[in-house]
Every structure is written in structure tokens, then in C-alpha cells.
Scaffold this motif. Structure first.
Motif, PDB file in Angstrom:
ATOM      1  N   ARG A  38       0.954  -1.027   0.143  1.00  0.00           N
ATOM      2  CA  ARG A  38       0.203  -0.293  -0.192  1.00  0.00           C
ATOM      3  C   ARG A  38       0.920   1.290  -0.166  1.00  0.00           C
ATOM      4  O   ARG A  38       2.191   0.679   0.510  1.00  0.00           O
ATOM      5  CB  ARG A  38      -0.673  -0.008   1.047  1.00  0.00           C
ATOM      6  N   PRO A  39       0.444   2.179  -0.788  1.00  0.00           N
ATOM      7  CA  PRO A  39       0.899   3.681  -0.435  1.00  0.00           C
ATOM      8  C   PRO A  39       2.101   3.322   0.568  1.00  0.00           C
ATOM      9  O   PRO A  39       0.533   3.620   2.042  1.00  0.00           O
ATOM     10  CB  PRO A  39       0.339   4.347  -0.833  1.00  0.00           C
ATOM     11  N   GLY A  40       2.536   4.377   0.922  1.00  0.00           N
ATOM     12  CA  GLY A  40       3.739   4.904   2.407  1.00  0.00           C
ATOM     13  C   GLY A  40       4.006   3.450   3.343  1.00  0.00           C
ATOM     14  O   GLY A  40       4.375   3.742   4.232  1.00  0.00           O
ATOM     15  N   ALA A  41       3.543   2.679   3.070  1.00  0.00           N
ATOM     16  CA  ALA A  41       4.719   1.234   3.578  1.00  0.00           C
ATOM     17  C   ALA A  41       5.927   1.341   3.854  1.00  0.00           C
ATOM     18  O   ALA A  41       6.061   1.593   2.699  1.00  0.00           O
ATOM     19  CB  ALA A  41       4.002  -0.025   3.010  1.00  0.00           C
ATOM     20  N   ASP A  58      -3.396   0.480  -3.391  1.00  0.00           N
ATOM     21  CA  ASP A  58      -4.212   0.887  -1.717  1.00  0.00           C
ATOM     22  C   ASP A  58      -5.512  -0.149  -1.788  1.00  0.00           C
ATOM     23  O   ASP A  58      -6.393  -0.112  -2.075  1.00  0.00           O
ATOM     24  CB  ASP A  58      -4.544   2.467  -1.934  1.00  0.00           C
ATOM     25  N   MET A  59      -4.418  -0.674  -0.840  1.00  0.00           N
ATOM     26  CA  MET A  59      -5.872  -2.336  -1.282  1.00  0.00           C
ATOM     27  C   MET A  59      -6.774  -1.894   0.108  1.00  0.00           C
ATOM     28  O   MET A  59      -6.554  -2.346   1.366  1.00  0.00           O
ATOM     29  CB  MET A  59      -5.027  -4.121  -0.391  1.00  0.00           C
ATOM     30  N   ARG A  60      -7.934  -2.264   0.011  1.00  0.00           N
ATOM     31  CA  ARG A  60      -8.726  -0.873   1.436  1.00  0.00           C
ATOM     32  C   ARG A  60     -10.246  -1.667   1.422  1.00  0.00           C
ATOM     33  O   ARG A  60      -9.902  -2.074   3.359  1.00  0.00           O
ATOM     34  CB  ARG A  60      -9.720   0.066   0.999  1.00  0.00           C
ATOM     35  N   GLY A  61      -9.961  -3.326   1.019  1.00  0.00           N
ATOM     36  CA  GLY A  61     -10.771  -3.749   2.136  1.00  0.00           C
ATOM     37  C   GLY A  61     -10.648  -5.581   1.163  1.00  0.00           C
ATOM     38  O   GLY A  61     -10.319  -5.259   0.210  1.00  0.00           O
ATOM     39  N   ALA A  62     -11.158  -6.216   1.720  1.00  0.00           N
ATOM     40  CA  ALA A  62     -10.945  -7.592   2.039  1.00  0.00           C
ATOM     41  C   ALA A  62     -12.049  -8.085  -0.169  1.00  0.00           C
ATOM     42  O   ALA A  62     -11.868  -8.999  -1.248  1.00  0.00           O
ATOM     43  CB  ALA A  62     -12.082  -8.669   2.553  1.00  0.00           C
ATOM     44  N   HIS A  86       1.507 -12.198   1.983  1.00  0.00           N
ATOM     45  CA  HIS A  86       2.129 -12.411   3.416  1.00  0.00           C
ATOM     46  C   HIS A  86       0.953 -11.599   4.423  1.00  0.00           C
ATOM     47  O   HIS A  86       1.496 -12.014   5.846  1.00  0.00           O
ATOM     48  CB  HIS A  86       3.085 -11.114   3.674  1.00  0.00           C
ATOM     49  N   SER A  87      -0.607 -11.440   4.329  1.00  0.00           N
ATOM     50  CA  SER A  87      -0.951 -10.610   4.868  1.00  0.00           C
ATOM     51  C   SER A  87      -2.684 -11.013   4.301  1.00  0.00           C
ATOM     52  O   SER A  87      -2.989 -11.434   3.480  1.00  0.00           O
ATOM     53  CB  SER A  87      -0.654  -8.793   6.180  1.00  0.00           C
ATOM     54  N   GLY A  88      -3.608 -11.148   5.506  1.00  0.00           N
ATOM     55  CA  GLY A  88      -4.743 -11.655   5.489  1.00  0.00           C
ATOM     56  C   GLY A  88      -5.373 -11.097   3.796  1.00  0.00           C
ATOM     57  O   GLY A  88      -5.744 -10.970   2.526  1.00  0.00           O
ATOM     58  N   ARG A  89      -4.985  -8.952   3.403  1.00  0.00           N
ATOM     59  CA  ARG A  89      -5.938  -8.391   2.913  1.00  0.00           C
ATOM     60  C   ARG A  89      -5.145  -8.279   1.081  1.00  0.00           C
ATOM     61  O   ARG A  89      -5.885  -8.728   0.198  1.00  0.00           O
ATOM     62  CB  ARG A  89      -6.044  -7.313   2.793  1.00  0.00           C
ATOM     63  N   ASP A  90      -3.913  -8.345   1.553  1.00  0.00           N
ATOM     64  CA  ASP A  90      -3.891  -9.183  -0.026  1.00  0.00           C
ATOM     65  C   ASP A  90      -3.757 -10.130  -0.630  1.00  0.00           C
ATOM     66  O   ASP A  90      -3.530 -10.541  -2.080  1.00  0.00           O
ATOM     67  CB  ASP A  90      -2.124  -8.469   0.203  1.00  0.00           C
ATOM     68  N   THR A  91      -3.453 -11.169   0.495  1.00  0.00           N
ATOM     69  CA  THR A  91      -3.410 -12.546  -0.046  1.00  0.00           C
ATOM     70  C   THR A  91      -5.204 -13.474  -0.594  1.00  0.00           C
ATOM     71  O   THR A  91      -5.381 -13.561  -1.701  1.00  0.00           O
ATOM     72  CB  THR A  91      -4.250 -13.745   1.077  1.00  0.00           C
ATOM     73  N   GLN A  92      -6.018 -12.023  -0.250  1.00  0.00           N
ATOM     74  CA  GLN A  92      -7.612 -12.397  -0.623  1.00  0.00           C
ATOM     75  C   GLN A  92      -6.999 -11.075  -1.836  1.00  0.00           C
ATOM     76  O   GLN A  92      -7.911 -11.806  -2.887  1.00  0.00           O
ATOM     77  CB  GLN A  92      -8.761 -11.779   0.024  1.00  0.00           C
ATOM     78  N   LEU A  93      -6.704 -10.242  -1.784  1.00  0.00           N
ATOM     79  CA  LEU A  93      -7.340  -9.322  -3.113  1.00  0.00           C
ATOM     80  C   LEU A  93      -6.049 -10.265  -4.445  1.00  0.00           C
ATOM     81  O   LEU A  93      -6.594 -10.320  -5.380  1.00  0.00           O
ATOM     82  CB  LEU A  93      -6.675  -7.758  -2.865  1.00  0.00           C
ATOM     83  N   ALA A  94      -4.751  -9.769  -4.142  1.00  0.00           N
ATOM     84  CA  ALA A  94      -3.741 -10.629  -5.028  1.00  0.00           C
ATOM     85  C   ALA A  94      -4.125 -11.424  -5.340  1.00  0.00           C
ATOM     86  O   ALA A  94      -3.819 -12.622  -6.676  1.00  0.00           O
ATOM     87  CB  ALA A  94      -2.641 -10.367  -4.723  1.00  0.00           C
ATOM     88  N   GLY A  95      -4.650 -13.033  -4.674  1.00  0.00           N
ATOM     89  CA  GLY A  95      -4.733 -14.139  -5.073  1.00  0.00           C
ATOM     90  C   GLY A  95      -6.091 -13.875  -5.756  1.00  0.00           C
ATOM     91  O   GLY A  95      -6.379 -14.762  -6.269  1.00  0.00           O
TER      92      GLY A  95
END
Length: 361
Positions: A38-41, A58-62, A86-95
Motif C-alpha cells: 500500500r502507499p506509504g508502506a 491501496d488495498m482498502r478492503g477484502a 503475506h497478510s490477510g487483505r493482500d492474500t484475498q485481493l492478490a489471490g
């Protein structure tokens, strides 16, 4: 191979540190890697410094369709063979983004934490395979219903080239304005309740009673910064407990210490213990979760019960009282972690897994 790491967390901790170490070691083995967050990470900043391509979404939600499409575009543009989430939100979105691609990349979910899972879907359905950082986390996921055959444990690896106690004296005592023979006890960790900083403060009076010239240091920042600072002031410990804030010179801090202490309440593995051991430090740690896989009680450190300030104090005093004992324990720690938790061993394990998944494709 072309490997894209995704991370929806914007902070910095053990899992981001592991990801950076994997990036560097896999690049050394001839692979192409990039980071998406996400921006600023903070992980984007570190990756850029090391010369890796980075992408900000910017991954805002699931369920975030516009950003799923953006993620899909990045995965396709980079030409990823592997997407490691590596985390829940990016797993859902990138997956989900990866699953929409023709001849899609293999999806790996790395589980860094020893916490209850919130979505079995992100372990048993979306990824092709799950990597855990310790056997404890693997067993935890199996108990939660994730099939063991879908899980591989690859312990976190550290770049030991930076951890050479013989060539680094450490200058923290000079910075603090204390004498060269001052006993220094410290920790390097994010300031969260579950890292156990309060148990260290519980132990400080008993330690100072036996070693009145000892000093303590806390390196790191986090949500408990104000609470810990307030408690130190209220209890009149400001001249003996030093809040150092977030530091980039971790090796300097570790090289300055006599004892490393982190009475964590939960820990999947404990990169901080690996780094302390690499610097030849004996550690005081809690006997919880994956910590015993890193700290060998009585050989490389001392394990104490959970949330027991008196036990923390006793263990610290035992090490401070016997220089020969703690130096012997520090040597054992350096040998053990360098053999088991090197960055190269981690990279080899990840590379073998990635190749196996691509062969199945």
C-alpha cells in the motif's frame, strides 16, 4: 523465476524483515523479484533502497474490485511466476487477481503469526500452498483445519554477514553517557503489549537491587510508546530505562548489550532472538509458541513462564551475575542460529518449493 511479494501491512516488523531477506537472497540466486504494498508502506521504502521494483496499490478492503483489477495489472505486467502473499487483505485481493489470469502464477501464502485465522478460504482455497515460519505455526494451522500436505515450514533466515560481535564493539554506552563497564540489558521490538515490555519493567527494581549500576534500553516504537514512557516516569526509572525509539542501527544496539530480553506473550518464531543469538547474546525469553524452536533453554538462553516479571528478573540476574556463563551461552547461541536460521537456508527452502509448484503447473 519472477516472484512478486505482496504485503497489505504498512508497518515494519518481523514479517517485513523476513520478506526483505528473502528478496535479497533469492536475487543472489538469480531470480527476479518485486514488492507490491500500500502507499506509504515501509517495506516499499526498504525494497527501493535495495534496488527492487516496487508497486503501490491501496488495498482498502477484502472485496475491492477496482484494486483487484490494479493488482491483476501489476501481476500481469511484472510477468509473475509466483505471487507470495503475506497478510490477510493482500492474500484475498492478490489471490483473486491472480486467479483471473490465463496460465496464472502459483500463489503462496506465507503465515508469519501464531494467531487464530480469520478466513480458512485464504489458506485452503486461494493459495496453492502455505509457508509457515515455524513448526508451531504449521501445527496451529493443521489444528485449524488446513491440510498438512498444503503446508511447508521454512524457518525465517537472517543475513549473518551483518552480525559479527568480534568486529563490532557497539557504542551505545557512549551515547547514553554511561561507563564502559556498565551492565546493559535491552530489547529490540515493536512496542506492543504482547511483546512483554511491561514484564521487563516489573523486573527492573529487583535487578537494580542486585546490580544497582545496570541500565535497560528499549529500541523500537509502536502503540505502547506513550504508556511505557509514562510508566517509566511515574516509577522514577527514567535514569535507568532508556527509550531509544525506532533505530536502524540494530546491530550496534545488540553489540552493546550484555543480555537480550523479550518476554513476549505470542511469537510464531522470533526473529529478534535469532538476531540476538547471531550477535553472541544470551537471551531471556518466554516459553511460548515457536520460541523454544529458536531458544534452547539452558544452552542458548533462559526460558521463563508467561507474564512473570519475577521470573524475568531472576533470569536476568542469573546471567548478569556470571560473565563466564553468559558468554558461553552467547557462543552456543551464535553457533546454533547460524547453522539453522541462515538466509541461505531459507532461500534454498523457498526456491525448492517454488520450483515444485511450477513443475505441477
Amino acid at each position: 523465476m519472477r516472484i512478486l511479494h505482496t504485503e497489505s501491512s504498512t508497518g515494519w516488523g518481523g514479517q517485513e524483515n523476513r520478506t526483505i531477506n528473502e528478496l535479497v537472497s533469492m536475487r543472489d540466486r538469480g531470480h527476479e523479484l518485486a514488492v507490491l504494498s500500500r502507499p506509504g508502506a515501509r517495506i516499499l521504502e526498504r525494497a527501493k533502497e535495495l534496488g527492487f521494483p516496487t508497486f503501490a496499490v491501496d488495498m482498502r478492503g477484502a472485496i475491492d474490485l477496482p484494486n483487484i483489477l490494479r493488482l491483476r495489472g501489476v501481476i500481469k505486467r511484472f510477468g509473475a511466476d509466483i505471487v507470495n502473499t503475506h497478510s490477510g487483505r493482500d492474500t484475498q485481493l492478490a489471490g483473486m487477481a491472480a486467479h483471473t489470469l490465463f496460465r496464472r502464477p502459483r500463489i503462496v501464502r506465507t503465515r508469519h503469526l501464531a494467531l487464530p485465522i480469520t478466513s480458512k478460504f485464504t489458506y485452503s482455497v486461494l493459495p496453492d500452498h502455505v509457508v509457515t515460519v515455524s513448526k508451531f505455526v504449521e501445527n496451529f494451522l493443521v489444528a485449524s483445519g488446513v491440510p498438512r500436505e498444503r503446508i511447508t515450514t521454512v524457518p525465517t533466515g537472517v543475513d549473518f554477514a551483518r552480525y559479527d560481535r568480534a568486529s563490532m564493539a557497539g557504542h551505545l554506552r557512549e551515547e547514553l553517557g554511561v561507563s564502559a563497564d556498565t551492565l546493559l540489558v535491552g530489547t529490540v521490538a515493536i512496542l506492543r503489549v504482547k511483546k512483554g515490555h511491561n514484564e521487563i519493567l516489573d523486573a527492573v527494581p529487583a535487578v537494580l537491587q542486585r546490580f544497582p549500576t545496570a541500565h535497560f534500553v528499549f529500541a523500537g516504537d509502536g502503540p505502547q510508546t506513550a504508556n511505557l514512557t509514562r510508566r517509566i516516569a511515574v516509577e522514577g526509572l527514567g535514569d535507568r530505562v532508556h527509550m531509544l525509539g525506532l533505530r536502524r542501527d540494530v546491530t550496534n544496539i545488540l553489540a552493546s548489550l550484555d543480555v537480550f530480553v523479550l518476554p513476549t506473550h505470542q511469537e510464531a518464531l522470533g526473529t529478534a532472538f535469532i538476531e540476538a543469538g547471531a550477535m553472541g547474546l544470551p537471551v531471556v525469553a518466554t516459553d511460548v509458541d515457536g520460541v523454544p524452536e529458536v531458544v534452547q533453554d539452558g544452552r542458548t538462553g533462559l526460558l521463563v513462564p508467561l507474564q512473570d516479571g519475577a521470573a524475568v528478573a531472576e533470569a536476568i540476574c542469573r546471567l548478569l551475575a556470571d560473565p563466564v556463563y553468559r558468554e558461553s551461552m552467547g557462543r552456543n547461541a551464535a553457533e546454533f542460529v547460524r547453522r539453522v536460521f541462515s538466509r541461505e537456508v531459507m532461500a534454498q527452502g523457498m526456491e525448492q518449493l517454488y520450483k515444485r509448484l511450477l513443475e505441477r503447473r
